[in-house]
Scaffold this motif. Structure first.
Motif, PDB file in Angstrom:
ATOM      1  N   GLY A  20      73.531  42.769  84.412  1.00  0.00           N
ATOM      2  CA  GLY A  20      73.082  42.434  83.069  1.00  0.00           C
ATOM      3  C   GLY A  20      72.875  43.659  82.179  1.00  0.00           C
ATOM      4  N   HIS A  21      72.642  43.392  80.897  1.00  0.00           N
ATOM      5  CA  HIS A  21      72.411  44.451  79.916  1.00  0.00           C
ATOM      6  C   HIS A  21      71.035  45.095  80.104  1.00  0.00           C
ATOM      7  CE1 HIS A  21      75.934  43.341  77.688  1.00  0.00           C
ATOM      8  NE2 HIS A  21      75.467  42.152  77.337  1.00  0.00           N
ATOM      9  N   VAL A  22      70.907  46.331  79.613  1.00  0.00           N
ATOM     10  CA  VAL A  22      69.589  46.917  79.361  1.00  0.00           C
ATOM     11  C   VAL A  22      69.285  46.651  77.891  1.00  0.00           C
ATOM     12  CG1 VAL A  22      68.185  49.005  79.308  1.00  0.00           C
ATOM     13  CG2 VAL A  22      69.921  48.717  81.092  1.00  0.00           C
ATOM     14  N   THR A  23      68.103  46.128  77.614  1.00  0.00           N
ATOM     15  CA  THR A  23      67.718  45.818  76.241  1.00  0.00           C
ATOM     16  C   THR A  23      66.546  46.684  75.802  1.00  0.00           C
ATOM     17  OG1 THR A  23      66.217  44.053  76.984  1.00  0.00           O
ATOM     18  CG2 THR A  23      68.479  43.420  76.479  1.00  0.00           C
ATOM     19  N   ASN A  24      66.363  46.778  74.509  1.00  0.00           N
ATOM     20  CA  ASN A  24      65.235  47.499  73.925  1.00  0.00           C
ATOM     21  C   ASN A  24      64.549  46.534  72.974  1.00  0.00           C
ATOM     22  OD1 ASN A  24      63.403  49.315  72.940  1.00  0.00           O
ATOM     23  ND2 ASN A  24      64.893  50.736  72.077  1.00  0.00           N
ATOM     24  N   ASN A  25      63.306  46.196  73.295  1.00  0.00           N
ATOM     25  CA  ASN A  25      62.608  45.144  72.537  1.00  0.00           C
ATOM     26  C   ASN A  25      63.444  43.874  72.489  1.00  0.00           C
ATOM     27  OD1 ASN A  25      60.305  46.703  71.990  1.00  0.00           O
ATOM     28  ND2 ASN A  25      61.306  47.674  70.240  1.00  0.00           N
ATOM     29  N   ASN A  26      64.055  43.558  73.641  1.00  0.00           N
ATOM     30  CA  ASN A  26      64.827  42.332  73.853  1.00  0.00           C
ATOM     31  C   ASN A  26      66.126  42.259  73.048  1.00  0.00           C
ATOM     32  OD1 ASN A  26      62.966  41.148  75.759  1.00  0.00           O
ATOM     33  ND2 ASN A  26      61.593  40.838  74.007  1.00  0.00           N
TER      34      ASN A  26
ATOM     35  N   ARG B 231      71.370  40.840  87.748  1.00  0.00           N
ATOM     36  CA  ARG B 231      72.102  40.005  86.777  1.00  0.00           C
ATOM     37  C   ARG B 231      71.269  39.687  85.539  1.00  0.00           C
ATOM     38  NH1 ARG B 231      72.916  35.094  88.349  1.00  0.00           N
ATOM     39  NH2 ARG B 231      72.052  35.116  90.460  1.00  0.00           N
ATOM     40  N   SER B 232      69.967  39.921  85.607  1.00  0.00           N
ATOM     41  CA  SER B 232      69.082  39.595  84.483  1.00  0.00           C
ATOM     42  C   SER B 232      69.055  40.731  83.469  1.00  0.00           C
ATOM     43  CB  SER B 232      67.654  39.359  84.986  1.00  0.00           C
ATOM     44  OG  SER B 232      67.621  38.317  85.928  1.00  0.00           O
ATOM     45  N   PRO B 233      68.780  40.426  82.198  1.00  0.00           N
ATOM     46  CA  PRO B 233      68.549  41.510  81.237  1.00  0.00           C
ATOM     47  C   PRO B 233      67.348  42.334  81.683  1.00  0.00           C
ATOM     48  CG  PRO B 233      68.796  39.383  80.124  1.00  0.00           C
ATOM     49  CD  PRO B 233      68.654  39.095  81.576  1.00  0.00           C
ATOM     50  N   LEU B 234      67.400  43.622  81.448  1.00  0.00           N
ATOM     51  CA  LEU B 234      66.295  44.526  81.797  1.00  0.00           C
ATOM     52  C   LEU B 234      65.784  45.151  80.516  1.00  0.00           C
ATOM     53  CD1 LEU B 234      64.572  46.067  83.886  1.00  0.00           C
ATOM     54  CD2 LEU B 234      66.406  47.764  83.985  1.00  0.00           C
ATOM     55  N   ASN B 235      64.551  44.815  80.137  1.00  0.00           N
ATOM     56  CA  ASN B 235      64.014  45.291  78.862  1.00  0.00           C
ATOM     57  C   ASN B 235      63.363  46.655  79.028  1.00  0.00           C
ATOM     58  OD1 ASN B 235      63.528  44.864  76.039  1.00  0.00           O
ATOM     59  ND2 ASN B 235      61.364  44.592  76.539  1.00  0.00           N
ATOM     60  N   TYR B 236      63.881  47.622  78.284  1.00  0.00           N
ATOM     61  CA  TYR B 236      63.312  48.968  78.299  1.00  0.00           C
ATOM     62  C   TYR B 236      61.992  49.000  77.548  1.00  0.00           C
ATOM     63  CZ  TYR B 236      62.344  53.687  76.709  1.00  0.00           C
ATOM     64  OH  TYR B 236      61.709  54.867  76.423  1.00  0.00           O
TER      65      TYR B 236
ATOM     66  N   MET C  28      70.859  47.323  74.026  1.00  0.00           N
ATOM     67  CA  MET C  28      70.994  48.699  73.563  1.00  0.00           C
ATOM     68  C   MET C  28      72.415  48.923  73.070  1.00  0.00           C
ATOM     69  SD  MET C  28      68.926  51.285  76.065  1.00  0.00           S
ATOM     70  CE  MET C  28      67.128  51.249  76.112  1.00  0.00           C
ATOM     71  N   SER C  29      72.535  49.500  71.877  1.00  0.00           N
ATOM     72  CA  SER C  29      73.864  49.775  71.338  1.00  0.00           C
ATOM     73  C   SER C  29      73.785  50.880  70.304  1.00  0.00           C
ATOM     74  CB  SER C  29      74.470  48.520  70.698  1.00  0.00           C
ATOM     75  OG  SER C  29      73.768  48.189  69.514  1.00  0.00           O
ATOM     76  N   LYS C  30      74.931  51.516  70.074  1.00  0.00           N
ATOM     77  CA  LYS C  30      74.982  52.567  69.071  1.00  0.00           C
ATOM     78  C   LYS C  30      74.708  52.018  67.676  1.00  0.00           C
ATOM     79  CE  LYS C  30      78.997  54.353  69.698  1.00  0.00           C
ATOM     80  NZ  LYS C  30      80.108  55.267  69.386  1.00  0.00           N
ATOM     81  N   SER C  31      75.253  50.827  67.397  1.00  0.00           N
ATOM     82  CA  SER C  31      75.135  50.280  66.048  1.00  0.00           C
ATOM     83  C   SER C  31      73.682  50.043  65.651  1.00  0.00           C
ATOM     84  CB  SER C  31      75.932  48.979  65.930  1.00  0.00           C
ATOM     85  OG  SER C  31      75.456  48.031  66.864  1.00  0.00           O
ATOM     86  N   LEU C  32      72.839  49.707  66.625  1.00  0.00           N
ATOM     87  CA  LEU C  32      71.419  49.483  66.338  1.00  0.00           C
ATOM     88  C   LEU C  32      70.599  50.763  66.459  1.00  0.00           C
ATOM     89  CD1 LEU C  32      70.877  46.098  68.235  1.00  0.00           C
ATOM     90  CD2 LEU C  32      71.057  46.444  65.760  1.00  0.00           C
ATOM     91  N   GLY C  33      71.209  51.811  67.003  1.00  0.00           N
ATOM     92  CA  GLY C  33      70.498  53.083  67.161  1.00  0.00           C
ATOM     93  C   GLY C  33      69.324  52.990  68.106  1.00  0.00           C
ATOM     94  N   ASN C  34      69.400  52.063  69.083  1.00  0.00           N
ATOM     95  CA  ASN C  34      68.247  51.835  69.960  1.00  0.00           C
ATOM     96  C   ASN C  34      68.538  52.196  71.413  1.00  0.00           C
ATOM     97  OD1 ASN C  34      70.018  49.789  70.637  1.00  0.00           O
ATOM     98  ND2 ASN C  34      68.486  48.163  70.608  1.00  0.00           N
ATOM     99  N   PHE C  35      69.503  53.097  71.622  1.00  0.00           N
ATOM    100  CA  PHE C  35      69.876  53.471  72.978  1.00  0.00           C
ATOM    101  C   PHE C  35      69.153  54.753  73.418  1.00  0.00           C
ATOM    102  CE2 PHE C  35      72.907  55.436  70.067  1.00  0.00           C
ATOM    103  CZ  PHE C  35      72.803  56.766  70.425  1.00  0.00           C
ATOM    104  N   PHE C  36      69.125  54.983  74.716  1.00  0.00           N
ATOM    105  CA  PHE C  36      68.578  56.210  75.281  1.00  0.00           C
ATOM    106  C   PHE C  36      69.521  56.717  76.361  1.00  0.00           C
ATOM    107  CE2 PHE C  36      64.961  53.591  73.988  1.00  0.00           C
ATOM    108  CZ  PHE C  36      64.343  54.445  73.084  1.00  0.00           C
ATOM    109  N   THR C  37      69.798  58.000  76.370  1.00  0.00           N
ATOM    110  CA  THR C  37      70.610  58.567  77.439  1.00  0.00           C
ATOM    111  C   THR C  37      69.751  58.718  78.698  1.00  0.00           C
ATOM    112  OG1 THR C  37      70.103  60.872  76.890  1.00  0.00           O
ATOM    113  CG2 THR C  37      71.989  59.858  75.758  1.00  0.00           C
ATOM    114  N   ILE C  38      70.444  58.830  79.826  1.00  0.00           N
ATOM    115  CA  ILE C  38      69.739  59.063  81.090  1.00  0.00           C
ATOM    116  C   ILE C  38      68.922  60.344  80.986  1.00  0.00           C
ATOM    117  CG2 ILE C  38      70.045  59.501  83.561  1.00  0.00           C
ATOM    118  CD1 ILE C  38      72.688  57.880  83.352  1.00  0.00           C
TER     119      ILE C  38
END
Length: 537
Positions: free
Chosen positions: A274-280, A315-320, A283-293
């Protein structure tokens, strides 16, 4: 499971060590049965190497590393292949922006990715092929697809004809007539069908190219994985994995072109994390809400990040969130501190108790830990609560037994306690080893590293903390409890807990009271490598 009458050691568990995994193709859990008993072929889509990798890449890597480790624990001989895309539009654009050779740039970021993987304790795959090293295999597969009348050449480009794939869409559920080609990029009018995709791209000025029967050029995205998986694992293999965003179009197109090249081509199990999410939100470049390792491991220990990444089912979304990372850091600190205390306490008794029987409570603790761990892992790698329950009970048993060990007691009882501690310690370490959470060095080293990261987050030095401990001690001596309480509360708000141990006060990291959600400003605009549909046009 019962203790041996001769030594009191715990016998191996009589459990069915099978594995059920969720197959994205059938959309249900299935009993894993490899094509060749005892041997597993696994291919996982890797990164496009044009920048530092982000948390989405880390999650995919850790998820399939966990599968790799568990399959090996089940005594399978695993051939694990994870590729690097080192020839791609994004790499070329980034290299042009930097005035750098594209292959040189991608090589640099391949190496950076490997550093991140080592930090996260991901085992090296059996093979890590790169596109640039497999041009002959790619061209051979394209030739076979053309010969089978499933692709056509237009002005040096080669396109796959999707209408020749009768089962196109069986993985993703996408119907061919519903494909919205051109939504992200303009439709090439030379295509027979808007959904047709490039197998080979004709050379353009200023881009790397390789000779081919259709003229100089380079591969399209999807063909690389079909060619490399067939090269290392044959046309039939057990597991193909990747992020959920790769299901369409990448994996769908892989299936179509692989079957076009070889009618018998087949993958038994398709697995997707599943995806890693930020505030549900994803995470994507377009939203500017990603973090590098690297952004995360600058502030948190890599093993705390790995703990966080397995805290939800793969398989579940993981909220950062910072709270989640703080909790993961606190959890691993407690685990390693418990094991460090146990190691120190048992060191004087290395030759004692090895023939003693473990006590019934220890035997029960070990049974429950083994049973619960394997029940969860065999159920589609369900790690969401794998370090709670019986695992936490085992840590509590160690801590309570360490307190008992300090007390005077009959020799036979002491020997039984020592052996019980040894067995439970080994069982806890085995769980951590399989999960990739067992530190490579001394516990004292990783505990100090965790403390150093906590100090960095708190913007304090150890000298600052020790000075505040002295000030607090002086305040308590002067019965200024308001000041002493304030010092303690201020440190707790920064993630530093003070613990009074008799006449001594020590400190350890703790979960912050107040959370900050933002990454360090200097790092926030850094671009990560792409994944999924963001990765390719």
């Amino acid at each position: 499971m019962e203790a041996s009458k001769e030594t009191g050691t715990v016998a191996a568990p009589k459990m069915d060590l099978t594995l059920k995994i969720y197959n994205s193709m059938t959309q249900q859990k299935e009993l894993f049965t490899p094509i060749v008993p005892g041997k597993v072929g696994m291919y996982v889509c890797g990164v496009t190497a044009y920048d530092l990798s982000h948390l989405g890449h880390a999650r995919a890597a850790v998820s399939f590393d966990l599968l790799y480790r568990y399959l090996e624990h089940l005594k399978c001989e695993v051939t694990y292949v994870r590729n690097f895309t080192d020839v791609d539009d994004k790499i070329i654009r980034r290299a042009n922006d930097l005035g750098e050779n594209p292959l040189s740039l991608s090589n640099r970021y391949c190496q950076e990715y490997l550093v991140d993987m080592a930090d996260l304790q991901c085992l090296p795959p059996t093979y890590q092929p790169r596109v640039s090293d497999h041009m002959e295999q790619i061209k051979d597969m394209i030739t076979q697809i053309i010969n089978n009348d499933c692709a056509y050449v237009v002005e040096g480009d080669v396109f796959f004809a999707v209408e020749k794939s009768p089962n196109y869409g069986r993985l993703s559920g996408q119907r061919l007539e519903n494909n919205r080609a051109g939504e992200r990029v303009a439709v090439d009018s030379r295509k027979r069908n808007p959904a047709d995709f490039a197998l080979w791209k004709a050379a353009k000025a200023g881009e790397p190219s390789w000779d081919s029967p259709w003229g100089p050029g380079r591969p399209g995205w999807h063909i690389e994985c079909s060619a490399m998986s067939a090269h290392y694992l044959s046309s039939k293999f057990d597991i193909h994995g990747g992020g959920i965003d790769l299901i369409f179009p990448h994996h769908e197109n892989e299936i179509a072109q692989s079957c076009a090249a070889c009618q018998d081509s087949n993958v038994s199990y398709w697995m997707h994390n599943g995806h890693v999410t930020n505030n549900n939100e994803k995470m994507s470049k377009s939203l500017g809400n990603f973090f590098t390792i690297r952004q995360i491991t600058e502030r948190y220990h890599p093993l705390a990040l790995r703990h966080f990444l397995i805290s939800a089912h793969y398989r579940s979304p993981l909220n950062y969130s910072v709270l989640q990372l703080d909790s993961a850091s606190d959890a691993v600190f407690y685990i390693y501190q418990t094991l460090q205390d146990c190691e120190v306490a048992l060191s004087p008794f290395q030759e004692h108790g090895k023939t003693a029987r473990i006590n019934p409570a220890a035997e029960d603790c070990i049974n429950k830990l083994r049973d619960e761990f394997h029940a969860r892992m065999s159920d589609d790698l369900n790690t969401s609560h794998i370090l709670t329950g019986a695992f936490q009970d085992a840590l509590k048993f160690i801590n309570s037994s360490l307190n008992m060990l300090k007390k005077k007691q009959p020799k036979q009882q002491q020997l039984s306690l020592i052996e019980s501690l040894r067995k439970i310690e080994n069982e806890v370490k085995e769980v951590l080893r399989i999960l990739g959470l067992l530190p490579p060095g001394a516990y004292s080293e990783v505990l100090q590293q965790l403390k150093d990261k906590a100090l960095k987050r708190a913007e304090l030095t150890e000298e600052d903390v020790l000075q505040l401990i002295e000030e607090r001690a002086a305040a308590r001596k002067n019965k200024d409890f308001s000041k002493s309480d304030q010092i303690r509360a201020d440190l707790t708000r920064k993630g530093i807990a003070l613990m009074d141990m008799g006449k001594e006060t020590i400190w350890r990291p703790c979960v912050l009271v107040e959370q900050e959600q933002e990454a360090p400003p200097a790092e926030k605009e850094k671009k990560p490598a792409a994944t999924g549909e963001e990765q390719k046009a």
